[in-house]
Motif scaffolding. Structure first.
Motif, PDB file in Angstrom:
ATOM      1  N   ASN A  51       0.827  -1.209   0.000  1.00 22.83           N
ATOM      2  CA  ASN A  51       0.000   0.000   0.000  1.00 22.83           C
ATOM      3  C   ASN A  51       0.861   1.259   0.000  1.00 22.83           C
ATOM      4  O   ASN A  51       0.443   2.289  -0.517  1.00 22.83           O
ATOM      5  CB  ASN A  51      -0.938  -0.014   1.201  1.00 22.83           C
ATOM      6  N   GLY A  52       2.074   1.155   0.558  1.00 24.93           N
ATOM      7  CA  GLY A  52       2.999   2.279   0.472  1.00 24.93           C
ATOM      8  C   GLY A  52       3.410   2.559  -0.956  1.00 24.93           C
ATOM      9  O   GLY A  52       3.625   3.708  -1.355  1.00 24.93           O
ATOM     10  N   MET A  53       3.501   1.498  -1.761  1.00 26.74           N
ATOM     11  CA  MET A  53       3.819   1.660  -3.181  1.00 26.74           C
ATOM     12  C   MET A  53       2.728   2.457  -3.885  1.00 26.74           C
ATOM     13  O   MET A  53       2.996   3.308  -4.744  1.00 26.74           O
ATOM     14  CB  MET A  53       3.987   0.290  -3.835  1.00 26.74           C
ATOM     15  N   LYS A  54       1.474   2.205  -3.511  1.00 23.48           N
ATOM     16  CA  LYS A  54       0.368   2.957  -4.101  1.00 23.48           C
ATOM     17  C   LYS A  54       0.460   4.439  -3.737  1.00 23.48           C
ATOM     18  O   LYS A  54       0.099   5.307  -4.542  1.00 23.48           O
ATOM     19  CB  LYS A  54      -0.962   2.377  -3.636  1.00 23.48           C
ATOM     20  N   LEU A  99       7.279  -0.034 -11.402  1.00 24.95           N
ATOM     21  CA  LEU A  99       7.645   0.517 -12.705  1.00 24.95           C
ATOM     22  C   LEU A  99       6.976  -0.230 -13.849  1.00 24.95           C
ATOM     23  O   LEU A  99       6.658   0.367 -14.888  1.00 24.95           O
ATOM     24  CB  LEU A  99       9.160   0.518 -12.858  1.00 24.95           C
ATOM     25  N   SER A 100       6.721  -1.523 -13.672  1.00 25.06           N
ATOM     26  CA  SER A 100       6.007  -2.260 -14.727  1.00 25.06           C
ATOM     27  C   SER A 100       4.590  -1.750 -14.878  1.00 25.06           C
ATOM     28  O   SER A 100       4.030  -1.743 -15.984  1.00 25.06           O
ATOM     29  CB  SER A 100       6.009  -3.762 -14.418  1.00 25.06           C
ATOM     30  N   LEU A 101       4.006  -1.288 -13.775  1.00 24.20           N
ATOM     31  CA  LEU A 101       2.634  -0.780 -13.805  1.00 24.20           C
ATOM     32  C   LEU A 101       2.572   0.696 -14.199  1.00 24.20           C
ATOM     33  O   LEU A 101       1.633   1.116 -14.883  1.00 24.20           O
ATOM     34  CB  LEU A 101       1.975  -0.954 -12.428  1.00 24.20           C
ATOM     35  N   GLU A 102       3.564   1.482 -13.767  1.00 23.51           N
ATOM     36  CA  GLU A 102       3.443   2.933 -13.843  1.00 23.51           C
ATOM     37  C   GLU A 102       4.366   3.617 -14.838  1.00 23.51           C
ATOM     38  O   GLU A 102       4.221   4.808 -15.084  1.00 23.51           O
ATOM     39  CB  GLU A 102       3.691   3.548 -12.454  1.00 23.51           C
ATOM     40  N   GLU A 105       2.734   5.651 -17.668  1.00 24.41           N
ATOM     41  CA  GLU A 105       2.115   6.903 -17.227  1.00 24.41           C
ATOM     42  C   GLU A 105       3.172   7.935 -16.833  1.00 24.41           C
ATOM     43  O   GLU A 105       2.987   9.138 -17.063  1.00 24.41           O
ATOM     44  CB  GLU A 105       1.174   6.633 -16.056  1.00 24.41           C
ATOM     45  N   LEU A 106       4.274   7.482 -16.242  1.00 30.14           N
ATOM     46  CA  LEU A 106       5.357   8.405 -15.908  1.00 30.14           C
ATOM     47  C   LEU A 106       5.916   9.049 -17.173  1.00 30.14           C
ATOM     48  O   LEU A 106       6.169  10.260 -17.206  1.00 30.14           O
ATOM     49  CB  LEU A 106       6.468   7.670 -15.164  1.00 30.14           C
ATOM     50  N   ILE A 107       6.095   8.252 -18.215  1.00 26.89           N
ATOM     51  CA  ILE A 107       6.580   8.772 -19.490  1.00 26.89           C
ATOM     52  C   ILE A 107       5.573   9.759 -20.078  1.00 26.89           C
ATOM     53  O   ILE A 107       5.939  10.853 -20.534  1.00 26.89           O
ATOM     54  CB  ILE A 107       6.866   7.625 -20.472  1.00 26.89           C
ATOM     55  N   GLU A 108       4.299   9.378 -20.027  1.00 31.94           N
ATOM     56  CA  GLU A 108       3.237  10.236 -20.570  1.00 31.94           C
ATOM     57  C   GLU A 108       3.188  11.587 -19.867  1.00 31.94           C
ATOM     58  O   GLU A 108       2.885  12.615 -20.483  1.00 31.94           O
ATOM     59  CB  GLU A 108       1.893   9.519 -20.421  1.00 31.94           C
ATOM     60  N   ASN A 109       3.505  11.582 -18.564  1.00 36.06           N
ATOM     61  CA  ASN A 109       3.453  12.815 -17.785  1.00 36.06           C
ATOM     62  C   ASN A 109       4.806  13.521 -17.695  1.00 36.06           C
ATOM     63  O   ASN A 109       4.986  14.415 -16.880  1.00 36.06           O
ATOM     64  CB  ASN A 109       2.923  12.516 -16.382  1.00 36.06           C
ATOM     65  N   ASN A 110       5.759  13.118 -18.545  1.00 37.51           N
ATOM     66  CA  ASN A 110       7.045  13.800 -18.676  1.00 37.51           C
ATOM     67  C   ASN A 110       7.895  13.727 -17.411  1.00 37.51           C
ATOM     68  O   ASN A 110       8.717  14.599 -17.149  1.00 37.51           O
ATOM     69  CB  ASN A 110       6.814  15.278 -19.067  1.00 37.51           C
ATOM     70  N   LEU A 127      17.655  -3.813 -10.052  1.00 43.35           N
ATOM     71  CA  LEU A 127      18.507  -2.841 -10.728  1.00 43.35           C
ATOM     72  C   LEU A 127      18.113  -2.680 -12.192  1.00 43.35           C
ATOM     73  O   LEU A 127      18.080  -1.551 -12.709  1.00 43.35           O
ATOM     74  CB  LEU A 127      19.963  -3.272 -10.619  1.00 43.35           C
ATOM     75  N   SER A 128      17.794  -3.770 -12.869  1.00 45.87           N
ATOM     76  CA  SER A 128      17.443  -3.684 -14.289  1.00 45.87           C
ATOM     77  C   SER A 128      16.149  -2.900 -14.482  1.00 45.87           C
ATOM     78  O   SER A 128      16.014  -2.134 -15.452  1.00 45.87           O
ATOM     79  CB  SER A 128      17.317  -5.079 -14.897  1.00 45.87           C
ATOM     80  N   ALA A 129      15.189  -3.066 -13.566  1.00 48.77           N
ATOM     81  CA  ALA A 129      13.937  -2.316 -13.669  1.00 48.77           C
ATOM     82  C   ALA A 129      14.184  -0.823 -13.497  1.00 48.77           C
ATOM     83  O   ALA A 129      13.645   0.000 -14.246  1.00 48.77           O
ATOM     84  CB  ALA A 129      12.941  -2.818 -12.629  1.00 48.77           C
ATOM     85  N   ILE A 130      14.994  -0.475 -12.502  1.00 47.01           N
ATOM     86  CA  ILE A 130      15.314   0.933 -12.255  1.00 47.01           C
ATOM     87  C   ILE A 130      16.076   1.525 -13.437  1.00 47.01           C
ATOM     88  O   ILE A 130      15.756   2.625 -13.927  1.00 47.01           O
ATOM     89  CB  ILE A 130      16.145   1.080 -10.974  1.00 47.01           C
ATOM     90  N   GLU A 131      17.080   0.824 -13.917  1.00 46.13           N
ATOM     91  CA  GLU A 131      17.905   1.358 -15.010  1.00 46.13           C
ATOM     92  C   GLU A 131      17.109   1.481 -16.297  1.00 46.13           C
ATOM     93  O   GLU A 131      17.338   2.414 -17.081  1.00 46.13           O
ATOM     94  CB  GLU A 131      19.133   0.474 -15.197  1.00 46.13           C
TER      95      GLU A 131
END
Length: 252
Positions: A51-54, A99-102, A105-110, A127-131
């Motif tokens: 829930n903290g992730m949300k 990051l797989s979920l969001e 949307e992060l890209i869409e919102n610049n 690390l691969s997800a973050i990078e």
């Protein structure tokens, strides 16, 4: 220090987004209380982390709406490895899930994703997800979402001092010319402005080895609200209080 009564009152305040010229450029948040939030509801600690992730998504959007330029979130400290193995493994899966979920949307919102922390001990999938998120958002020009992951401020400062020592030993740097700017170049936050406002949730009143150099002149705002229930209005209340404070930096 804000009491639970203060927080309940806060939720009744105007829902207007803070305005004005003195919106904090950089907001840093120590996201605390996930486990206690879960315990209070009879849930496992991992439910609190989920829930903290949300809340990260919610507050990223809110910060962007308010005009914040940099949002740094203390996601995992160098001391958190001491926690039970199962909990650490779950925490290491959250960046990949988030990051797989969001990411779209992060890209869409610049939004531009950054990370500061020691990459060496992070699992490959984390690390691969973050990078990948950093790579895909590198050209975005909006809000910087900076994750402090496997981050410890004392280690960061020691590493910066080592870097300067190596330059001096190699004859590349005169020790008499070392100042704050040279030291800051070796910090993981190099290139970002220092936080204007630090927020810590869950009622704890300490920095927990977070950005000790960078927070020297930051304004602090503490709340007893646990991170999973931290709302956009709590963020806006913190910003509005920040706007009422006079930042003198040692002057008059």
């Amino acid at each position: 220090m804000f009491t639970e009564q203060d927080m309940q009152h806060s939720q009744l305040k105007s829902e207007e987004i803070p305005s004005g010229d003195n919106i904090p450029e950089h907001v840093a948040i120590i996201m605390d209380g996930n486990g206690r939030w879960a315990k209070a509801r009879g849930l496992p600690r991992i439910a609190g982390h989920h829930n903290g992730m949300k809340a990260i998504k919610r507050i990223t959007k809110a910060a962007d709406r308010a005009g914040v330029k940099v949002l740094t979130l203390y996601a995992f400290s160098t001391e958190n490895w001491k926690r039970p193995k199962a909990e650490v493994e779950f925490l290491m899966k959250l960046p990949q899930e988030f990051l797989s979920l969001e990411l779209g949307e992060l890209i869409e919102n610049n939004v531009q994703v950054k990370m500061m922390g020691n990459r060496d001990l992070l699992p490959d999938h984390t690390l691969s997800a973050i990078e990948e998120a950093i790579r895909q958002t590198a050209n975005n020009t909006g809000l910087i979402l900076n994750f402090a992951l496997n981050y410890g401020s004392r280690l960061e400062m020691v590493e910066s001092a080592k870097l300067l020592a190596r330059k001096v030993a190699a004859g590349q740097l005169d020790p008499e010319t070392i100042g704050e700017a040279e030291f800051e170049q070796g910090l993981l936050s190099s290139g970002l402005p220092d936080p204007d406002l630090l927020i810590r949730t869950s009622g704890e009143l300490r920095l927990s080895n977070f950005m000790l150099w960078q927070l020297a002149y930051s304004e602090f705002w503490f709340t007893e609200v646990y991170w999973p229930e931290f709302s956009d209005q709590h963020l806006y209340d913190a910003i509005r209080e920040y706007q009422q404070r006079a930042r003198r930096y040692g002057g008059l």
